[in-house]
Design a protein around this motif. Structure first.
Motif, PDB file in Angstrom:
ATOM      1  N   SER A   1       0.845  -1.194   0.000  1.00  0.00           N
ATOM      2  CA  SER A   1       0.000   0.000   0.000  1.00  0.00           C
ATOM      3  C   SER A   1       0.879   1.242   0.000  1.00  0.00           C
ATOM      4  O   SER A   1       1.991   1.227   0.538  1.00  0.00           O
ATOM      5  N   TYR A   2       0.384   2.283  -0.612  1.00  0.00           N
ATOM      6  CA  TYR A   2       1.137   3.530  -0.724  1.00  0.00           C
ATOM      7  C   TYR A   2       0.243   4.714  -0.392  1.00  0.00           C
ATOM      8  O   TYR A   2      -0.941   4.724  -0.719  1.00  0.00           O
ATOM      9  N   ARG A   3       0.837   5.694   0.261  1.00  0.00           N
ATOM     10  CA  ARG A   3       0.191   6.988   0.454  1.00  0.00           C
ATOM     11  C   ARG A   3       1.064   8.014  -0.272  1.00  0.00           C
ATOM     12  O   ARG A   3       1.806   7.660  -1.187  1.00  0.00           O
ATOM     13  N   LEU A   4       0.978   9.278   0.103  1.00  0.00           N
ATOM     14  CA  LEU A   4       1.759  10.293  -0.591  1.00  0.00           C
ATOM     15  C   LEU A   4       3.260  10.099  -0.362  1.00  0.00           C
ATOM     16  O   LEU A   4       3.681   9.710   0.729  1.00  0.00           O
ATOM     17  N   PRO A   5       4.080  10.368  -1.380  1.00  0.00           N
ATOM     18  CA  PRO A   5       5.533  10.217  -1.240  1.00  0.00           C
ATOM     19  C   PRO A   5       6.123  11.333  -0.379  1.00  0.00           C
ATOM     20  O   PRO A   5       5.429  12.305  -0.039  1.00  0.00           O
ATOM     21  N   PRO A   6       7.404  11.235  -0.008  1.00  0.00           N
ATOM     22  CA  PRO A   6       8.008  12.191   0.922  1.00  0.00           C
ATOM     23  C   PRO A   6       7.976  13.650   0.483  1.00  0.00           C
ATOM     24  O   PRO A   6       7.978  14.545   1.337  1.00  0.00           O
ATOM     25  N   ASP A   7       7.943  13.908  -0.827  1.00  0.00           N
ATOM     26  CA  ASP A   7       7.888  15.295  -1.281  1.00  0.00           C
ATOM     27  C   ASP A   7       6.480  15.873  -1.228  1.00  0.00           C
ATOM     28  O   ASP A   7       6.277  17.044  -1.571  1.00  0.00           O
ATOM     29  N   PHE A   8       5.518  15.062  -0.784  1.00  0.00           N
ATOM     30  CA  PHE A   8       4.132  15.506  -0.586  1.00  0.00           C
ATOM     31  C   PHE A   8       3.763  15.354   0.892  1.00  0.00           C
ATOM     32  O   PHE A   8       2.861  14.579   1.229  1.00  0.00           O
ATOM     33  N   PRO A   9       4.437  16.059   1.810  1.00  0.00           N
ATOM     34  CA  PRO A   9       4.113  15.887   3.226  1.00  0.00           C
ATOM     35  C   PRO A   9       2.677  16.295   3.516  1.00  0.00           C
ATOM     36  O   PRO A   9       2.143  17.240   2.917  1.00  0.00           O
ATOM     37  N   ALA A  10       2.052  15.565   4.425  1.00  0.00           N
ATOM     38  CA  ALA A  10       0.667  15.844   4.812  1.00  0.00           C
ATOM     39  C   ALA A  10       0.626  16.248   6.280  1.00  0.00           C
ATOM     40  O   ALA A  10       1.591  16.038   7.026  1.00  0.00           O
ATOM     41  N   VAL A  11      -0.473  16.842   6.687  1.00  0.00           N
ATOM     42  CA  VAL A  11      -0.698  17.176   8.097  1.00  0.00           C
ATOM     43  C   VAL A  11      -1.347  15.969   8.751  1.00  0.00           C
ATOM     44  O   VAL A  11      -2.456  15.570   8.380  1.00  0.00           O
ATOM     45  N   GLU A  12      -0.663  15.379   9.703  1.00  0.00           N
ATOM     46  CA  GLU A  12      -1.126  14.136  10.318  1.00  0.00           C
ATOM     47  C   GLU A  12      -2.525  14.274  10.917  1.00  0.00           C
ATOM     48  O   GLU A  12      -3.353  13.369  10.824  1.00  0.00           O
ATOM     49  N   GLN A  13      -2.811  15.434  11.512  1.00  0.00           N
ATOM     50  CA  GLN A  13      -4.098  15.625  12.185  1.00  0.00           C
ATOM     51  C   GLN A  13      -5.237  15.940  11.209  1.00  0.00           C
ATOM     52  O   GLN A  13      -6.397  16.027  11.601  1.00  0.00           O
ATOM     53  N   LEU A  14      -4.909  16.129   9.923  1.00  0.00           N
ATOM     54  CA  LEU A  14      -5.904  16.495   8.911  1.00  0.00           C
ATOM     55  C   LEU A  14      -5.947  15.378   7.877  1.00  0.00           C
ATOM     56  O   LEU A  14      -5.156  15.338   6.938  1.00  0.00           O
ATOM     57  N   ALA A  15      -6.892  14.459   8.053  1.00  0.00           N
ATOM     58  CA  ALA A  15      -6.921  13.239   7.243  1.00  0.00           C
ATOM     59  C   ALA A  15      -6.961  13.531   5.746  1.00  0.00           C
ATOM     60  O   ALA A  15      -6.285  12.865   4.953  1.00  0.00           O
ATOM     61  N   GLU A  16      -7.751  14.537   5.328  1.00  0.00           N
ATOM     62  CA  GLU A  16      -7.881  14.809   3.898  1.00  0.00           C
ATOM     63  C   GLU A  16      -6.598  15.361   3.281  1.00  0.00           C
ATOM     64  O   GLU A  16      -6.469  15.415   2.059  1.00  0.00           O
ATOM     65  N   SER A  17      -5.650  15.757   4.126  1.00  0.00           N
ATOM     66  CA  SER A  17      -4.375  16.249   3.616  1.00  0.00           C
ATOM     67  C   SER A  17      -3.577  15.126   2.953  1.00  0.00           C
ATOM     68  O   SER A  17      -2.841  15.349   1.992  1.00  0.00           O
ATOM     69  N   ASN A  18      -3.745  13.902   3.461  1.00  0.00           N
ATOM     70  CA  ASN A  18      -3.050  12.736   2.900  1.00  0.00           C
ATOM     71  C   ASN A  18      -4.025  12.006   1.978  1.00  0.00           C
ATOM     72  O   ASN A  18      -4.517  10.924   2.278  1.00  0.00           O
ATOM     73  N   TYR A  19      -4.282  12.610   0.831  1.00  0.00           N
ATOM     74  CA  TYR A  19      -5.393  12.180  -0.016  1.00  0.00           C
ATOM     75  C   TYR A  19      -5.123  10.913  -0.826  1.00  0.00           C
ATOM     76  O   TYR A  19      -6.035  10.153  -1.136  1.00  0.00           O
ATOM     77  N   LEU A  20      -3.886  10.659  -1.199  1.00  0.00           N
ATOM     78  CA  LEU A  20      -3.605   9.534  -2.103  1.00  0.00           C
ATOM     79  C   LEU A  20      -3.641   8.203  -1.363  1.00  0.00           C
ATOM     80  O   LEU A  20      -3.065   8.051  -0.282  1.00  0.00           O
ATOM     81  N   LYS A  21      -4.324   7.227  -1.989  1.00  0.00           N
ATOM     82  CA  LYS A  21      -4.403   5.869  -1.437  1.00  0.00           C
ATOM     83  C   LYS A  21      -4.213   4.883  -2.584  1.00  0.00           C
ATOM     84  O   LYS A  21      -4.967   4.929  -3.563  1.00  0.00           O
ATOM     85  N   VAL A  22      -3.204   4.023  -2.477  1.00  0.00           N
ATOM     86  CA  VAL A  22      -2.926   3.022  -3.508  1.00  0.00           C
ATOM     87  C   VAL A  22      -2.777   1.660  -2.835  1.00  0.00           C
ATOM     88  O   VAL A  22      -1.955   1.499  -1.920  1.00  0.00           O
ATOM     89  N   LEU A  23      -3.592   0.700  -3.262  1.00  0.00           N
ATOM     90  CA  LEU A  23      -3.564  -0.655  -2.709  1.00  0.00           C
ATOM     91  C   LEU A  23      -3.247  -1.636  -3.831  1.00  0.00           C
ATOM     92  O   LEU A  23      -3.884  -1.607  -4.891  1.00  0.00           O
ATOM     93  N   ILE A  24      -2.271  -2.523  -3.590  1.00  0.00           N
ATOM     94  CA  ILE A  24      -1.887  -3.508  -4.600  1.00  0.00           C
ATOM     95  C   ILE A  24      -2.309  -4.887  -4.093  1.00  0.00           C
ATOM     96  O   ILE A  24      -1.889  -5.331  -3.023  1.00  0.00           O
ATOM     97  N   TYR A  25      -3.170  -5.540  -4.889  1.00  0.00           N
ATOM     98  CA  TYR A  25      -3.720  -6.837  -4.517  1.00  0.00           C
ATOM     99  C   TYR A  25      -3.253  -7.923  -5.476  1.00  0.00           C
ATOM    100  O   TYR A  25      -3.230  -7.720  -6.710  1.00  0.00           O
ATOM    101  N   GLU A  26      -2.911  -9.071  -4.903  1.00  0.00           N
ATOM    102  CA  GLU A  26      -2.696 -10.286  -5.692  1.00  0.00           C
ATOM    103  C   GLU A  26      -3.988 -11.093  -5.618  1.00  0.00           C
ATOM    104  O   GLU A  26      -4.531 -11.318  -4.522  1.00  0.00           O
ATOM    105  N   ILE A  27      -4.475 -11.524  -6.771  1.00  0.00           N
ATOM    106  CA  ILE A  27      -5.789 -12.169  -6.877  1.00  0.00           C
ATOM    107  C   ILE A  27      -5.638 -13.582  -7.454  1.00  0.00           C
ATOM    108  O   ILE A  27      -4.887 -13.807  -8.409  1.00  0.00           O
ATOM    109  N   GLN A  28      -6.388 -14.491  -6.870  1.00  0.00           N
ATOM    110  CA  GLN A  28      -6.523 -15.851  -7.455  1.00  0.00           C
ATOM    111  C   GLN A  28      -8.010 -16.094  -7.675  1.00  0.00           C
ATOM    112  O   GLN A  28      -8.808 -16.015  -6.737  1.00  0.00           O
ATOM    113  N   LYS A  29      -8.358 -16.383  -8.911  1.00  0.00           N
ATOM    114  CA  LYS A  29      -9.752 -16.654  -9.256  1.00  0.00           C
ATOM    115  C   LYS A  29      -9.998 -18.157  -9.275  1.00  0.00           C
ATOM    116  O   LYS A  29      -9.107 -18.955  -9.566  1.00  0.00           O
ATOM    117  N   GLU A  30     -11.211 -18.542  -8.955  1.00  0.00           N
ATOM    118  CA  GLU A  30     -11.574 -19.971  -8.930  1.00  0.00           C
ATOM    119  C   GLU A  30     -11.527 -20.561 -10.338  1.00  0.00           C
ATOM    120  O   GLU A  30     -11.893 -19.885 -11.296  1.00  0.00           O
TER     121      GLU A  30
END
Length: 390
Positions: free
Chosen positions: A361-390
């Protein structure tokens, strides 16, 4: 000028939250002074210094909590601190484009500054901070001596959305590097430059091996940056899908500036959901699918909202994903919490009875610092899933 704020607002600011909301003010006025203001509590005690200005989120920002004079020296020090924190990027020859000032994350909400190989792109998010543009850009000029500065007006105004303000324009496309890959950028063509700098770490993972030997589908591909990174990282083939007609030429250009043949790169101008149906009919499958939609989009009579429709993207992806595949799910919607985003994705996995594993999972990179107390400041959310289908 002093502005009285409510008790809860004073407590919020003292906890480190810099965003001022309409309900924080004791008295709200439709017009805002184009000057720095001192926020005080009901006893008249100093709380913070900042400004008020209409924008997409909130109505102003705290800039200082120490009753400092907001003069040239103050802003030069603020900018110098941000520059020093990016020393890694300035010394990295493989990356020449990055975020230099990330608004409230660097102590000055309402403005962002991006660095493109010596050029600066300054974005103004409200009229009040724009009023101080000369003071702020003069400080940037003094500290960095940029080749040129272009500004983006991101608030309601009669001003052009993009305007060159100093220095010489580069020959375009301006080629910048990220993780050793070339990207063609255009600094004075509206709001977009050709690359979203906050995704550098995810593109880096594609280069490092996540895409190696895989058939990659890049949805909402824009200029194909994820596709280029995947090809650079050894993808067998890439398919880039975007509804905008200009995406074809822009994506071809990104491959060309890296010397990558188009033989194994397919570029499709089509609505995302139409492409899901098309690919299913043609029995096309992909080993890795990248989903990075805009928060909201309108197509003729159809609308797309990340909050309501992301599950549909996952459903469409599963229909054409290999038996064992990878989904990179991304959103920049600040009002979509990481918990709700993950839940929306995994609800579909459960419904479709696939085995899934969240690997990265990834959030904003170091050159995009966010305010910890302000959730919307850290807007980027990236989730990487490995999937197995039946």
């Amino acid at each position: 000028m002093q502005v009285e704020i409510k008790d809860q607002a004073a407590k919020k600011i003292r906890r480190g939250i810099p965003l001022i909301q309409k309900e924080d003010l004791k008295k709200y006025h439709e017009t805002f002074p184009k000057e720095w203001v001192k926020f005080v509590d009901k006893q008249g005690k100093y709380v913070a210094t900042g400004y008020l200005g209409k924008q997409n989120k909130g109505i102003g920002w705290v800039v200082d909590r120490n009753d400092s004079a907001l003069n040239d020296e103050f802003f030069e020090q603020l900018f110098q601190t941000a520059i020093d924190q990016r020393s890694f990027y300035f010394s990295d020859e493989s990356t020449t484009a990055f975020r230099l000032i990330n608004g409230e994350g660097d102590g000055l909400g309402g403005i962002t500054v991006d660095y493109y190989d010596g050029y600066l792109v300054v974005s103004w998010y409200n009229e009040t901070i724009y009023h101080f543009r000369k003071k702020l850009t003069d400080s940037l000029q003094k500290l960095l001596h940029p080749k040129g500065i272009v500004e983006k007006i991101r608030f309601t105004s009669d001003l052009p959305e993009s305007n060159w303000v100093s220095g010489s324009k580069p020959e375009e496309p301006l080629l910048v590097k990220e993780n050793g890959v070339n990207y063609a950028t255009y600094l004075d063509e509206g709001y977009m430059t050709g690359i979203f700098l906050d995704q550098k770490e995810v593109r880096g993972r594609l280069i490092e091996g996540v895409a190696l030997g895989k058939r990659v589908l890049n949805m909402f591909s824009y200029t194909g940056a994820f596709s280029v990174a995947a090809a650079f990282g050894g993808a067998l083939e890439t398919t880039s899908v975007d509804l905008a007609q200009r995406s074809r030429a822009k994506t071809e250009e990104q491959f060309a500036v890296n010397g990558i043949s188009l033989d194994q790169q397919r570029i499709v101008v089509m609505d995302t959901f139409e492409y899901f149906r098309y690919a299913a009919r043609k029995e096309l499958t992909y080993d890795l699918i990248v989903l990075d939609p805009p928060s909201f989009a309108r197509n003729k009579k159809k609308t797309f909202s990340v909050l309501k429709d992301y599950g549909r993207l996952i459903e469409g992806s599963l229909d054409i994903l290999s038996a064992e595949g990878t989904i990179i799910a991304s959103t920049n919607a600040s009002n979509f919490t990481i918990e709700k985003f993950q839940a929306a994705i995994e609800e579909v996995f459960i419904k479709e009875n696939v085995t899934y594993h969240l690997t990265e999972s990834y959030r904003l990179p170091p050159d995009f610092p966010a305010v910890e107390q302000l959730a919307e400041s850290n807007y980027l959310k990236v989730l990487i899933y490995e999937i197995q289908k039946e």
